[in-house]
Motif scaffolding. Structure first.
Motif, PDB file in Angstrom:
ATOM      1  N   GLY A  63       4.507  -1.525  12.769  1.00 38.14           N
ATOM      2  CA  GLY A  63       4.382  -0.686  11.577  1.00 38.14           C
ATOM      3  C   GLY A  63       5.545   0.253  11.348  1.00 38.14           C
ATOM      4  N   GLY A  64       6.643   0.071  12.098  1.00 36.50           N
ATOM      5  CA  GLY A  64       7.810   0.932  11.900  1.00 36.50           C
ATOM      6  C   GLY A  64       7.725   2.242  12.665  1.00 36.50           C
ATOM      7  N   TYR A  65       6.660   2.431  13.460  1.00 37.83           N
ATOM      8  CA  TYR A  65       6.505   3.664  14.232  1.00 37.83           C
ATOM      9  C   TYR A  65       7.255   3.568  15.557  1.00 37.83           C
ATOM     10  CZ  TYR A  65       2.606   5.073  11.231  1.00 37.83           C
ATOM     11  OH  TYR A  65       1.827   5.452  10.175  1.00 37.83           O
ATOM     12  N   ALA A  75       0.825  -1.224   0.000  1.00 32.88           N
ATOM     13  CA  ALA A  75       0.000   0.000   0.000  1.00 32.88           C
ATOM     14  C   ALA A  75       0.856   1.270   0.000  1.00 32.88           C
ATOM     15  CB  ALA A  75      -0.916  -0.014   1.219  1.00 32.88           C
ATOM     16  N   GLN A  76       2.164   1.116  -0.122  1.00 33.73           N
ATOM     17  CA  GLN A  76       3.062   2.277  -0.022  1.00 33.73           C
ATOM     18  C   GLN A  76       2.710   3.371  -1.044  1.00 33.73           C
ATOM     19  OE1 GLN A  76       6.898   0.596   0.239  1.00 33.73           O
ATOM     20  NE2 GLN A  76       7.634   2.098   1.696  1.00 33.73           N
ATOM     21  N   SER A  77       2.325   2.940  -2.254  1.00 35.37           N
ATOM     22  CA  SER A  77       2.033   3.944  -3.295  1.00 35.37           C
ATOM     23  C   SER A  77       0.661   4.595  -3.112  1.00 35.37           C
ATOM     24  CB  SER A  77       2.145   3.296  -4.674  1.00 35.37           C
ATOM     25  OG  SER A  77       1.396   2.114  -4.680  1.00 35.37           O
ATOM     26  N   GLY A 122      13.642  13.732  14.866  1.00 34.58           N
ATOM     27  CA  GLY A 122      12.638  12.844  14.275  1.00 34.58           C
ATOM     28  C   GLY A 122      13.023  12.628  12.824  1.00 34.58           C
ATOM     29  N   ALA A 123      13.509  11.439  12.511  1.00 35.33           N
ATOM     30  CA  ALA A 123      13.980  11.175  11.143  1.00 35.33           C
ATOM     31  C   ALA A 123      13.093  10.132  10.459  1.00 35.33           C
ATOM     32  CB  ALA A 123      15.439  10.738  11.172  1.00 35.33           C
ATOM     33  N   GLY A 124      11.779  10.404  10.461  1.00 35.63           N
ATOM     34  CA  GLY A 124      10.838   9.587   9.687  1.00 35.63           C
ATOM     35  C   GLY A 124      10.772  10.163   8.277  1.00 35.63           C
ATOM     36  N   VAL A 125       9.590  10.100   7.674  1.00 33.98           N
ATOM     37  CA  VAL A 125       9.460  10.537   6.283  1.00 33.98           C
ATOM     38  C   VAL A 125       9.785  12.031   6.137  1.00 33.98           C
ATOM     39  CG1 VAL A 125       7.899  10.667   4.319  1.00 33.98           C
ATOM     40  CG2 VAL A 125       7.738   8.729   5.882  1.00 33.98           C
ATOM     41  N   SER A 126       9.136  12.883   6.956  1.00 33.66           N
ATOM     42  CA  SER A 126       9.376  14.332   6.807  1.00 33.66           C
ATOM     43  C   SER A 126      10.774  14.717   7.281  1.00 33.66           C
ATOM     44  CB  SER A 126       8.313  15.141   7.547  1.00 33.66           C
ATOM     45  OG  SER A 126       8.254  14.746   8.895  1.00 33.66           O
ATOM     46  N   ALA A 137       2.424  14.699  20.639  1.00 29.08           N
ATOM     47  CA  ALA A 137       3.835  14.659  20.224  1.00 29.08           C
ATOM     48  C   ALA A 137       4.740  14.741  21.458  1.00 29.08           C
ATOM     49  CB  ALA A 137       4.111  15.842  19.308  1.00 29.08           C
ATOM     50  N   PRO A 138       5.868  14.004  21.459  1.00 26.53           N
ATOM     51  CA  PRO A 138       6.761  14.070  22.626  1.00 26.53           C
ATOM     52  C   PRO A 138       7.391  15.455  22.743  1.00 26.53           C
ATOM     53  CG  PRO A 138       7.786  12.824  20.835  1.00 26.53           C
ATOM     54  CD  PRO A 138       6.387  13.120  20.399  1.00 26.53           C
ATOM     55  N   LYS A 139       7.478  15.959  23.977  1.00 27.60           N
ATOM     56  CA  LYS A 139       8.102  17.272  24.214  1.00 27.60           C
ATOM     57  C   LYS A 139       9.614  17.052  24.322  1.00 27.60           C
ATOM     58  CE  LYS A 139       4.570  20.166  24.690  1.00 27.60           C
ATOM     59  NZ  LYS A 139       3.776  19.632  23.595  1.00 27.60           N
ATOM     60  N   LEU A 140      10.351  17.537  23.342  1.00 27.53           N
ATOM     61  CA  LEU A 140      11.794  17.281  23.268  1.00 27.53           C
ATOM     62  C   LEU A 140      12.624  18.553  23.404  1.00 27.53           C
ATOM     63  CD1 LEU A 140      11.486  14.694  20.400  1.00 27.53           C
ATOM     64  CD2 LEU A 140      12.124  14.199  22.759  1.00 27.53           C
ATOM     65  N   ILE A 141      11.971  19.723  23.279  1.00 24.25           N
ATOM     66  CA  ILE A 141      12.678  20.993  23.496  1.00 24.25           C
ATOM     67  C   ILE A 141      11.920  21.738  24.594  1.00 24.25           C
ATOM     68  CG2 ILE A 141      13.516  23.124  22.449  1.00 24.25           C
ATOM     69  CD1 ILE A 141      13.334  21.776  19.713  1.00 24.25           C
ATOM     70  N   THR A 197      11.716  20.065  13.892  1.00 18.38           N
ATOM     71  CA  THR A 197      11.300  18.922  14.702  1.00 18.38           C
ATOM     72  C   THR A 197      10.093  18.246  14.058  1.00 18.38           C
ATOM     73  OG1 THR A 197       9.698  20.008  16.113  1.00 18.38           O
ATOM     74  CG2 THR A 197      11.982  20.232  16.751  1.00 18.38           C
ATOM     75  N   THR A 198      10.134  16.923  14.019  1.00 11.28           N
ATOM     76  CA  THR A 198       9.079  16.162  13.310  1.00 11.28           C
ATOM     77  C   THR A 198       8.636  14.942  14.122  1.00 11.28           C
ATOM     78  OG1 THR A 198      10.502  14.552  12.202  1.00 11.28           O
ATOM     79  CG2 THR A 198      10.348  16.705  11.166  1.00 11.28           C
ATOM     80  N   ALA A 199       9.020  14.870  15.411  1.00 14.65           N
ATOM     81  CA  ALA A 199       8.783  13.630  16.173  1.00 14.65           C
ATOM     82  C   ALA A 199       7.308  13.449  16.510  1.00 14.65           C
ATOM     83  CB  ALA A 199       9.628  13.636  17.441  1.00 14.65           C
ATOM     84  N   ASN A 200       6.805  12.272  16.226  1.00 16.30           N
ATOM     85  CA  ASN A 200       5.406  11.951  16.512  1.00 16.30           C
ATOM     86  C   ASN A 200       5.287  10.506  16.973  1.00 16.30           C
ATOM     87  OD1 ASN A 200       3.369  14.021  16.101  1.00 16.30           O
ATOM     88  ND2 ASN A 200       4.234  14.201  14.041  1.00 16.30           N
ATOM     89  N   ILE A 201       4.259  10.254  17.771  1.00 17.04           N
ATOM     90  CA  ILE A 201       3.941   8.882  18.177  1.00 17.04           C
ATOM     91  C   ILE A 201       2.469   8.680  17.855  1.00 17.04           C
ATOM     92  CG2 ILE A 201       3.761   7.298  20.145  1.00 17.04           C
ATOM     93  CD1 ILE A 201       5.998   9.405  21.285  1.00 17.04           C
ATOM     94  N   PRO A 202       2.142   7.726  16.949  1.00 17.81           N
ATOM     95  CA  PRO A 202       0.749   7.589  16.512  1.00 17.81           C
ATOM     96  C   PRO A 202      -0.235   7.491  17.685  1.00 17.81           C
ATOM     97  CG  PRO A 202       2.182   6.138  15.252  1.00 17.81           C
ATOM     98  CD  PRO A 202       3.028   6.730  16.341  1.00 17.81           C
ATOM     99  N   ASP A 239      16.803  10.498  16.199  1.00 15.36           N
ATOM    100  CA  ASP A 239      15.548   9.736  16.251  1.00 15.36           C
ATOM    101  C   ASP A 239      15.774   8.600  17.231  1.00 15.36           C
ATOM    102  OD1 ASP A 239      13.335   7.810  15.503  1.00 15.36           O
ATOM    103  OD2 ASP A 239      12.991   9.307  13.952  1.00 15.36           O
ATOM    104  N   VAL A 240      14.696   8.073  17.779  1.00 16.63           N
ATOM    105  CA  VAL A 240      14.856   6.978  18.745  1.00 16.63           C
ATOM    106  C   VAL A 240      15.002   5.613  18.078  1.00 16.63           C
ATOM    107  CG1 VAL A 240      13.780   8.024  20.773  1.00 16.63           C
ATOM    108  CG2 VAL A 240      12.329   7.006  19.006  1.00 16.63           C
ATOM    109  N   ARG A 241      14.612   5.497  16.794  1.00 19.03           N
ATOM    110  CA  ARG A 241      14.632   4.193  16.129  1.00 19.03           C
ATOM    111  C   ARG A 241      15.996   3.906  15.488  1.00 19.03           C
ATOM    112  NH1 ARG A 241      11.974   4.020  11.770  1.00 19.03           N
ATOM    113  NH2 ARG A 241      11.817   6.277  11.522  1.00 19.03           N
TER     114      ARG A 241
END
Ligand code: NAD
Length: 369
Positions: A227-229, A126-128, A174-178, A266-270, A257-262, A197-199
């Motif tokens: 799911g890779g999250y 379903a990636q596309s 946060g080094a996911g897609v964005s 969002a985690p407070k990092l700053i 900053t782009t960190a998110n947890i579904p 990123d934490v992953r």
């Protein structure tokens, strides 16, 4: 089969859900397409381009929806738009799961089947179709551009007759897609880029883009959930991460900053204290603003200026790059439609299908999720 493309009612969203090249492909597959007049205008796709692609133009949303089996939109439908879908029609759009109860009830009452584009399962097949990924790519790119333009510095190193300029330091959290797109964009503009990123998988991707990785001790194999999250950090992990980020952030010029947890804020990092230690003139672009922000001082859709630091909390950045955001969104929607249309050219909404079932929010008069 008739597919209707509606014009976005939200004035700040200039995207369109289907572009003329997708219309050409659908028309070839014997699908009729009707486009509400002006739907693609603000994204750079005039009505004439849709007509050339084989679509019909409708004067308004009422005329577009009449007899349509599929209704396409970018943003969740308004109450009025939900009322225009025929009974038995399929609506495909973003739906903001979590705050969709009222509109889902309305759509179920009208016996509309609703597929929420945020719920495309994150499986390879379903990636596309994944609009969250495609639109996050746009957001990561634009975040760096608005940050760079707010910064009173160049990003690249320059050697000029008027002196040498040191490159700006960019830090992506946060080094996911964005985040990965932000890293690539900042590198192309000549910044010296670091990221966190934490992953563990994200760490390798950061390094492969030529950025340095910060706070490596905070990465753990168990940080990656289904799911890779990422999962939320424990209090102990968070304290260690904040200490490492605090030591790094005081020497950077631009933070994205782009960190998110579904499903969670969002985690407070700053923290507010960390902001106080930053370089004068530094800029934070908080892409998690809509989910509460990664910085304690972020205000969604506002610019906060404090201690000489500027904090931007943009929402809906993809809508500000409407041509390419629409092109990518449209490609996602086209692939989904091709998945839903069977060999005989009929539309099949099968709740047991792995992709359709995951996205289906209303069906046959019921709200499913
Ligand atoms: P996201 O928007 O939920 O989160 C963004 C990033 O924030 C993630 O990389 C996450 O690890 C990170 N994060 C969370 N808590 C953090 C913290 N405390 N500190 C630092 N970083 C933190 O995620 P996303 O970008 O949409 O996707 C995440 C991953 O999912 C991708 O990297 C990819 O591997 C996977 N994915 C798979 C598919 C697919 O297979 N169809 C599609 C898209 C994404």
């Amino acid at each position: 089969m008739l597919v209707a493309v509606l014009k976005e009612a939200a004035s700040r969203d200039h995207r369109v859900s289907l572009t003329p090249d997708a219309v050409t492909k659908l028309v070839k597959a014997k699908v009729e397409v009707v486009v509400q007049g002006g739907a693609g205008e603000a994204a750079g796709f005039p009505d004439a381009a849709y007509v050339s692609a084989g679509a019909r133009i409708a004067s308004d949303a009422v005329a577009a929806c009449k007899g349509a089996q599929v209704v396409l939109k970018v943003q969740p439908p308004t109450d009025a738009e939900a009322g225009l879908c025929d009974s038995g029609a399929v609506l495909i759009s973003l739906l903001r799961p979590g705050s969709h109860a009222a509109i889902a009830k309305r759509l179920a009452e009208r016996k509309v089947s609703t597929l929420a584009l945020e719920l495309v399962p994150r499986i390879t097949r379903a990636q596309s179709m994944d609009v969250l990924s495609s639109q996050s790519t746009v957001a990561g790119y634009k975040a760096v551009l608005i940050g760079a333009s707010e910064l009173g510095k160049f990003l690249p190193m320059l050697t000029t007759a008027a002196g040498n300029i040191q490159p700006a330091r960019v830090f992506v959290i946060g080094a996911g897609v964005s985040g990965l797109m932000a890293i690539a964009t900042a590198r192309r503009l000549g910044g010296v880029v670091s990221a966190f990123d934490v992953r563990p998988a994200a760490r390798e991707q950061v390094l492969s883009l030529g950025a340095t990785f910060v706070a490596a001790a905070s990465v753990s194999a168990s940080a990656e959930a289904a799911g890779g999250y990422a999962r939320a950090q424990t209090d102990e992990e968070r304290a260690a991460t904040l200490a490492a980020l605090a030591a790094h952030i005081k020497d950077v010029d631009l933070v994205v900053t782009t960190a998110n947890i579904p499903g969670k804020p969002a985690p407070k990092l700053i923290t507010a204290d960390m902001v106080k230690t930053m370089r004068p003139g530094a800029v934070i672009v908080d892409l998690a603003a809509e989910n509460g922000g990664n910085c304690e001082l972020t205000k969604a859709n506002e610019t906060v200026r404090v201690h000489g630091i500027t904090i931007l909390g943009p929402v809906d950045l993809p809508a500000t790059v409407p041509f390419h955001a629409s092109q990518m969104f449209s490609r996602n929607v086209l692939t989904l439609l091709q998945h839903l249309i069977n060999k005989e050219g009929a539309l099949v909404v099968d709740p047991k299908d792995e992709i359709t079932g995951a996205m289906l929010v209303t069906h046959e008069g019921s709200v499913l999720k």
